[in-house]
Design an enzyme around this catalytic site. Structure first.
Site: not given
Ligand code: IDP
Ligand code: MG
Length: 161
Positions: A20, A60, A96, A123, A126, A137
């Site tokens: 990000k 999103y 993840r 954070n 992604h 995605e």
């Protein structure tokens, strides 16, 4: 361990990972790529982009009703991001785990968020949260021609197939 039944197909799972804007600004791109490389996943797509609000609102769309949604779009469009496609056995769920909890304050040490950031609004990374979402995605962020199919010389050592 499902590789025995899935064979070669089982190591072709793909996920979308993005560094990000805060991660790019903080020069964490190399560190994050290195974690996925060292784990043994295979890079099949990579680019630096200034994301448009249109693509971000698609990315999103599930969060549109959340109170932080507009701040999230603002944050994500505030600078370039690095989008990547990583491939490998169970890459969606393993990524993840490597990324850690959405809230860095709750993310375990050893995860990207648990090691490299402190606040939920910044954070750093992604990763797609399911195989179905990963497919969507990847097609949102990449043209098919931008993904490279290549034979990794470490395949036998990583998977014994
Ligand atoms: P994920 O990135 O761990 O999958 P999601 O729940 O899908 O988390 O949320 C997407 C992103 O929205 C988060 O990574 C974070 O940047 C932002 N976000 C989620 N919850 C909050 C919040 O409570 N406050 C501010 N930003 C949030
Ligand atoms: Mg998510």
């Amino acid at each position: 361990f499902r590789l025995h039944s899935a064979g070669i197909a089982g190591i072709r799972e793909q996920t979308l990972v993005a560094v990000k804007p805060d991660g790019v600004q903080r020069q964490l791109v190399g560190e994050i790529i290195q974690r996925f490389e060292k784990r043994g996943f295979q890079l099949v797509g990579l680019k630096l982009v200034q994301p448009s609000r249109d693509v971000l609102s698609e990315h999103y769309h599930d969060l549109q009703k959340k109170p932080f949604y507009s701040a999230l779009i603002q944050y994500m469009s505030s600078g370039p991001i690095v989008v990547m496609v990583w491939e490998g056995c169970d890459v969606v769920s393993v990524s993840r785990m490597m990324v850690g909890d959405t809230n860095p304050a709750a993310a375990r040490p050893g995860t990207v968020r648990g090691d490299l950031c402190v606040h939920i609004s910044r954070n750093a990374i992604h990763a797609s949260d399911s195989v179905a979402v990963a497919k969507k995605e990847i097609s949102l962020w990449f043209h098919g021609s931008e993904l490279v199919e290549w034979e990794s010389c470490t395949r036998k050592n990583n998977y014994n197939v």
